[in-house]
Scaffold this motif. Structure first.
Motif, PDB file in Angstrom:
ATOM      1  N   TYR A   1      21.077 -13.385  46.147  1.00 28.04           N
ATOM      2  CA  TYR A   1      20.226 -14.570  46.358  1.00 28.04           C
ATOM      3  C   TYR A   1      21.065 -15.718  46.894  1.00 28.04           C
ATOM      4  CZ  TYR A   1      15.783 -13.254  44.051  1.00 28.04           C
ATOM      5  OH  TYR A   1      14.582 -12.698  43.732  1.00 28.04           O
TER       6      TYR A   1
ATOM      7  N   ALA B   1      22.242  -9.189  41.934  1.00 30.60           N
ATOM      8  CA  ALA B   1      21.058  -9.784  42.560  1.00 30.60           C
ATOM      9  C   ALA B   1      21.243 -11.289  42.685  1.00 30.60           C
ATOM     10  CB  ALA B   1      19.805  -9.453  41.759  1.00 30.60           C
ATOM     11  N   ASP B   2      21.736 -11.937  41.610  1.00 29.27           N
ATOM     12  CA  ASP B   2      21.983 -13.383  41.658  1.00 29.27           C
ATOM     13  C   ASP B   2      22.878 -13.730  42.839  1.00 29.27           C
ATOM     14  OD1 ASP B   2      20.503 -13.799  39.438  1.00 29.27           O
ATOM     15  OD2 ASP B   2      22.193 -14.038  38.055  1.00 29.27           O
ATOM     16  N   ASN B   3      23.924 -12.948  42.997  1.00 26.27           N
ATOM     17  CA  ASN B   3      24.879 -13.226  44.060  1.00 26.27           C
ATOM     18  C   ASN B   3      24.251 -13.014  45.440  1.00 26.27           C
ATOM     19  OD1 ASN B   3      27.487 -14.154  44.550  1.00 26.27           O
ATOM     20  ND2 ASN B   3      28.139 -12.102  45.146  1.00 26.27           N
TER      21      ASN B   3
ATOM     22  N   ALA C   1      31.420 -18.751  42.877  1.00 30.18           N
ATOM     23  CA  ALA C   1      30.100 -18.607  42.263  1.00 30.18           C
ATOM     24  C   ALA C   1      30.099 -19.288  40.917  1.00 30.18           C
ATOM     25  CB  ALA C   1      29.735 -17.141  42.121  1.00 30.18           C
TER      26      ALA C   1
ATOM     27  N   ALA D   1      15.624 -17.374  36.696  1.00 29.93           N
ATOM     28  CA  ALA D   1      16.956 -17.897  37.041  1.00 29.93           C
ATOM     29  C   ALA D   1      16.845 -19.392  37.314  1.00 29.93           C
ATOM     30  CB  ALA D   1      17.498 -17.184  38.282  1.00 29.93           C
TER      31      ALA D   1
ATOM     32  N   LYS E   1      14.087 -17.251  41.973  1.00 34.46           N
ATOM     33  CA  LYS E   1      14.229 -15.933  41.353  1.00 34.46           C
ATOM     34  C   LYS E   1      13.732 -16.075  39.931  1.00 34.46           C
ATOM     35  CE  LYS E   1      17.625 -12.302  40.367  1.00 34.46           C
ATOM     36  NZ  LYS E   1      18.076 -12.305  38.967  1.00 34.46           N
TER      37      LYS E   1
ATOM     38  N   THR F   1      16.807 -20.169  46.495  1.00 30.92           N
ATOM     39  CA  THR F   1      15.658 -19.271  46.561  1.00 30.92           C
ATOM     40  C   THR F   1      15.165 -19.018  45.145  1.00 30.92           C
ATOM     41  OG1 THR F   1      16.535 -18.186  48.516  1.00 30.92           O
ATOM     42  CG2 THR F   1      14.890 -16.959  47.262  1.00 30.92           C
TER      43      THR F   1
END
Lengths: 251, 584, 317
Positions: C139, C135-137, A136, B451, B448, B446
């Motif tokens: 997504y 939440a980022d992860n 990530a 972000a 957000k 996606t």
């Protein structure tokens, strides 16, 4: 047919290193540049004997464990480890000298990237192997945790060591207290261990290692050496600020 | 006093007046002053040294012959620990210099001595999301006000004499990714601003306000499908029509997070009555998620300032897949008796358009390597090379990463935020160009709120080991590069040219340079101690010509790996104003 | 042959994409006891195909309204869960419990925003501190299924003890071990235990915030309850002690494996390659969860071995 099958497995996300070849089995767009940068015009073979063990996914981008395993490759003189897509590509440069050619360590990873071992043997030829690690991200641009601890200087360069014997080999595990700052986190200069060596009781150098910013904070290394019984091992080195590392490990 | 400027004896009077050294309350900056800025020599009232953005001065005391005597007059530190990128173009009004600094700061200095008069520091929340460093590009002046934008998407108007806040208005929510760092412009009595935040899926727009009060007059979105509005004195809004047609160039709901940020502000030409705003990339970067032209992204949008309507648009990169923002300034000029505009686009092409109609006159590359298009068709639309668009990740079995392609220019562009200059004497544009490429690939993404909305990854690469930057003199009539001066690091500051036959620009290596505008021969340089990423200005005061530039390395400098890093990672930050004049 | 295989693959991909395009989780409540319903998730990792529907979420229809236990991985899931509840009752949701702060258990909270959202205090702070990153992860992993989702932390604190709602006698157990705050809800009226992620069955347990010692202690506590039926956080509903036994077995095995590996001097990447015992080989996600657990947990084992050895051997200069 065989090649078709290989490309199918690739497409399904399984990276398989096929037979020795010149084409990058990791299919990284960075490789041609990196090859030129680190190996110049020297020929390189992707060699199944060069194995990089690493997780498929970096669960913790600040600590991605890597083991370079070199079985059946004779006369290894040098092992360079790089991560294609890290902002600082080079991770370490290892000269096994009298030690076994493999080693283990942990790195910071900024984004998904191949991690490669480039191995030079006594005849001057280069052998490469590697693995993709998904991440990530953010490992290289985050400040070290030691940085926010006020007493990092108190424990700086302290070494913990441990040895395991089996009569033929001994494994040396080292943990060195160091922030290993990359210089990429805003306002924090690069501060990292530059070189390490292991010497025996007579002062003979058994192995030499150059290390760079992507090595994880408070680095842990595993080396495999010929078993020398109860003889002392000495760890020497320094960081880029000139702070010395000097410790003895009693097997 | 402003009215006197246009008389022949004005400079004498100004000298006499200033000699009294009594900072009197002076008449405020008027619309007429602003429209005349390119011709007046004792002030700099607009970003662009004239609303048309030519960055040309009629001063010639400093010229090819005298420049060897150009020496520092003063230097001023922006101070503190806030030494990040300084991209600001200063303004000079009534002997006062107004220059913005990093972290949304504004300094008022005595233009002759560098003595600080006051400074304003905007309190920024921790959660601001500037895309590319904490920079600001400059202020606008109107009446007794100096007006600038902040990283938390606000506009602040300060009293030129005291630095006290006269009005403050919010452009939008910084938590949704909005910010603003460009200089506002004044056009026909209106204050025009854009928005930044294209990497966060915001909606680009141009807003017109009453510069004296900050009250909204009209608003024009730059993403097709969104409604424009006008406002009455009480702030009640009424619809003035949608920009374009809903779903004409966008599918589904994607236009609702369409980007096209107007982050570099605009130019204005009183002769056409049009304001020209460049628009950024469509969001997200992954072009496969948004089939269609994605208007009005990567375009120049010409807006009638009286009505707030789009009169014409020209899109350089339809369905952009490389982050080729079309924000670059549209500089109007006279060519063969017609009012034209020139634009050096981030996508590597230089466009010459009719400033009244937007009609494509000609286009040509101003960088040496362009991979994404094979050329332009007769309307200026790119002829794509489909093989050189990053691959669609949804076409790959695991759907995670599409095919990687090499693209030139890189996403940082053949030219980025650094404004070019046009010299009517030589008939040449002076374009700070960069030669580089990138490996780019697409990933699924996606939206957000708040972000990053990219869906792409990249690594930037050099093309020629010897240089990235290239200061180029370009003939808009032929597309010919008349001369160039290459630079090891990428050029990131702007350009100025003068009747003295000179072109000035700064380099990341810290040199402010001057070259002969005709030949490109370097005739002067000075090391300022930190990188330059801002455009120089010039003005005249008490009979002496001054040259000024803000210095301080930074800007959109990401963590470039490999060969590009070597050219920039040794550069140190700073934050100063440097001013030069001829040794007496 | 190859061509046919490729076209089959493409077809499969297209079918999945079509399924994913309408973002229907296909939630069908399964009755597990009187008034008691569960939405069973897949025993998979989070993907763009399953949208994060890898979790069990439950609800109990009481006289006074519906009690929800966990809200799933996204806003969309929460909304579809609400619709699924409406398929079996027209009563309103009156209470939501989140068993812990992992995103697949609470990112559906937005759909229940007007209802008291309740969790243990440690869970609440975990949601506040890590919810955004979670939440980022999510997504990143599940893509457009997440559209509109934001971490909505529970605002009310749950505490250990009995709560009676509409004729159901709930016992709240404030435990930990899977995370710093693990709420188990035992409905004494029906005998159903909603164990959250303290219990996994036929799906390898996850350990990003785990303490093996605390987790095993919590399993001891759960094993003493007079449970008739268990709803694990992941895996099938069951009536015997299989879930507890299997979860404990996995944790014991991790502990023993890591302890032995550390004593033998193995490095992390080597530990990741150790073989799985036959009983776990067929368990979904066993290999990848084991690999993840090495990162989560092995460092402490390794350090312990270094500490005891180093006391004797180290001479620092």
């Amino acid at each position: 047919m065989k090649r078709l099958m290989a490309s199918l497995t690739m497409a399904l996300g399984v990276v398989a290193i096929a037979c020795a070849s010149d084409a990058d089995p990791l299919k990284s767009s960075r490789w041609p540049d990196l090859q030129r940068q680190y190996l110049g015009e020297a020929p390189v073979t992707f060699d199944p004997r060069v194995e990089v063990l690493a997780p498929k996914v970096a669960e913790d981008s600040m600590n991605v464990p890597v083991t370079v395993k070199l079985q059946g490759l004779p006369d290894v003189r040098r092992v360079m480890v790089i991560a294609d897509y890290n902002p600082i590509v080079k991770i370490l440069d290892y000269q096994p000298l009298l030690a076994r050619p493999g080693l283990s360590f942990r790195i910071k990873l900024q984004q998904a990237s191949p991690i490669r071992a480039l191995v030079q043997t006594g005849d001057g030829s280069w052998h490469a192997g590697g693995a993709w690690v998904d991440a990530a991200g953010g490992g290289c641009t985050a400040p070290s945790t030691g940085r926010s601890a006020p007493d990092w200087a108190r424990t700086l360069n302290q070494v913990q060591g441990r040895v395991w014997h089996d009569g033929l080999n001994q494994r040396l595990r080292l943990r060195i207290m160091h922030p290993m700052d990359t210089g990429l986190a805003p306002g924090i200069p690069a501060f990292y261990i530059e070189n390490l060596a292991i010497e025996d009781a007579q002062g003979q150098t058994l192995l030499k290692l150059e290390t760079f910013e992507p090595i994880s904070e408070n680095p842990v290394f595993s080396f495999d050496l010929p078993d020398t019984g109860e003889a002392l091992l000495r760890v020497v080195g320094r960081d880029n600020n000139g702070n010395r590392i000097d410790a003895k490990v009693q097997p | 006093m402003k009215g006197l400027r246009r008389t022949t004896i004005s400079s004498l009077l100004v000298t006499a007046f200033a000699a009294l050294a009594v900072p009197q309350v002076m008449a405020g900056v008027t619309d007429r002053d602003i429209e005349n800025d390119a011709k007046s020599t004792n002030d700099v009232l607009t970003w662009g040294m004239g609303t048309e953005g030519q960055r040309y001065s009629t001063l010639d005391k400093i010229n090819v012959k005298t420049i060897k005597n150009l020496v520092p007059a003063w230097s001023f530190s922006f101070g503190g620990e806030k030494q990040r990128g300084q991209e600001s173009q200063p303004l000079v009004v009534n002997g006062k210099m107004f220059v913005t600094g990093s972290y949304s700061r504004l300094f008022a200095l005595d233009a002759k001595t560098g003595h600080k008069l006051w400074q304003y520091e905007h309190r920024l929340p921790d959660g601001i999301m500037p895309c590319c460093d904490v920079i600001n590009r400059g202020a606008a002046v109107y009446d007794n006000l100096v007006i600038f934008s902040t990283l938390d998407a606000q506009l602040v108007a300060l009293d030129q004499n005291t630095g006290k806040v006269v009005w403050k208005e919010k452009i939008d929510e910084y938590t949704a990714g909005y910010s603003f760092s460009a200089a506002p412009i004044i056009a026909n009595g209106l204050l025009l601003t854009g928005v930044s935040g294209g990497e966060f899926g915001i909606i680009g727009r141009v807003e017109a306000r009453d510069p004296k009060t900050g009250k909204m007059v009209w608003m024009r979105p730059t993403v097709e499908g969104h409604m424009g509005y006008k406002y009455d004195a009480d702030g009640n809004k009424t619809e003035i029509g949608i920009s374009g047609t809903v779903n004409a160039s966008w599918q589904g709901d994607l236009w609702k997070t369409g980007g096209a940020a107007t982050w570099l502000g605009g130019t204005y030409d009183a002769k056409t009555g049009l304001a020209y705003f460049g628009t950024g990339n469509p969001a997200p970067w992954n072009s496969h998620t948004r089939p269609g032209d994605n208007l009005y992204s990567c375009s120049t949008v010409a807006i009638d300032v009286k009505t707030g309507q789009i009169k014409w648009h020209f899109q350089g990169t339809p369905n952009d897949g490389w982050d080729y923002d079309g924000v670059n300034e549209f500089v109007t000029f006279d060519l063969n008796g017609k009012r034209m505009g020139g634009k050096a686009d981030r996508n590597g092409f230089f466009y010459v358009l009719d400033a009244n109609s937007g009609k494509f006159e000609r286009g040509f590359p101003f960088v040496k390597k362009i991979t994404w298009a094979k050329g332009l068709d007769e309307n200026g639309r790119p002829i794509y090379d489909p093989a050189n668009r990053p691959g669609d990740p949804s076409k790959v079995a695991d759907g995670k990463k599409g095919e990687t392609v090499f693209s030139a220019p890189s996403f940082l562009g053949g030219k980025n935020q650094m404004p070019m200059a046009y010299n009517p004497g030589t008939g040449l544009f002076y374009v700070p160009a960069n030669e580089w490429g990138m490996e780019i690939w697409n990933e699924p993404i996606t939206y957000k709120k708040g972000a990053a909305y990219l869906g792409a990854g990249f690594t930037i690469k050099t093309i020629d080991d010897k240089y990235i930057g290239a200061m180029r003199a370009i003939d808009p009539k032929t597309g010919k590069i008349v001369w160039e001066v290459t630079n090891n690091a990428p050029l990131w500051g702007g350009v100025m040219t003068t009747k003295g036959g000179l072109v000035f620009w700064g380099t990341p290596e810290g040199f402010l340079k001057a070259a002969d505008a005709k030949t490109g021969k370097e005739v002067w340089s000075f090391q300022t101690g930190t990188g330059i990423v801002a455009p120089p200005i010039t003005w005249e005061q008490d009979g002496e010509q001054y040259i000024a530039v803000a210095t301080g390395w930074g800007g959109a400098v990401p963590l470039w790996g490999g060969d590009v890093a070597k050219k920039v990672n040794y550069l140190n930050q700073g934050g100063s104003m440097w001013v030069f004049k001829l040794l007496k | 042959m190859i061509a046919r295989l490729v076209s089959l693959l493409l077809l499969a991909g297209a079918a999945l994409a079509a399924h994913a395009a309408d973002f229907d989780y296909g939630l069908r409540p399964q009755q597990v006891a009187e008034d008691s319903w569960v939405l069973i998730g897949r025993t998979e990792d989070i993907t763009r195909q399953n949208g994060g529907n890898i979790v069990n979420a439950s609800f109990v229809v009481t006289r006074d309204g519906v009690v929800v236990i966990d809200t799933g991985p996204s806003r969309r899931y929460g909304e579809q869960m609400k619709a699924a509840i409406a398929m079996v009752t027209d009563r309103q949701v009156v209470r939501v419990f989140n068993t812990h702060h992992h995103p697949d258990h609470f990112l559906g909270n937005q759909a229940f925003d007007s209802v008291p959202l309740t969790a243990l205090p440690a869970t609440q702070s975990g949601m506040r501190e890590q919810g955004g990153a979670f939440a980022d992860n999510m997504y990143r992993m599940a893509g457009d299924w997440l559209t509109g989702t934001e971490a909505d932390a529970a605002r009310e604190s749950a505490h250990a003890g009995r709560v009676s709602i509409g004729g159901h006698d709930f016992e709240l157990l404030a435990l930990d071990g899977h995370t710093a705050g693990d709420l188990a809800v035992f409905d004494r009226t029906t005998g159903v235990l909603y164990a959250g992620d303290l219990i996994f069955l036929d799906r390898a347990p996850t350990t990003p915030h785990a303490s093996l010692a605390h987790w095993r202690h919590s399993l001891d506590v759960l094993s003493r309850l007079p449970v008739k039926r268990t709803v694990p956080g992941h895996g099938p509903v069951h009536d015997d002690g299989r879930g507890i036994a299997q979860t404990r077995d996995w944790l014991d095995w991790l502990d023993a494996t890591f302890g032995r590996a550390a004593a033998e001097g193995l490095d992390m990447a080597e530990v990741m390659r150790l073989p799985l015992p036959p009983r776990f080989e067929g368990m979904p996600l066993a290999r990848s969860e084991f690999e993840r657990s090495v990162t989560h947990l092995y460092g402490a084992y390794e350090q312990q071995v270094m500490n005891t050895a180093a006391q004797r051997h180290l001479q620092q200069k």
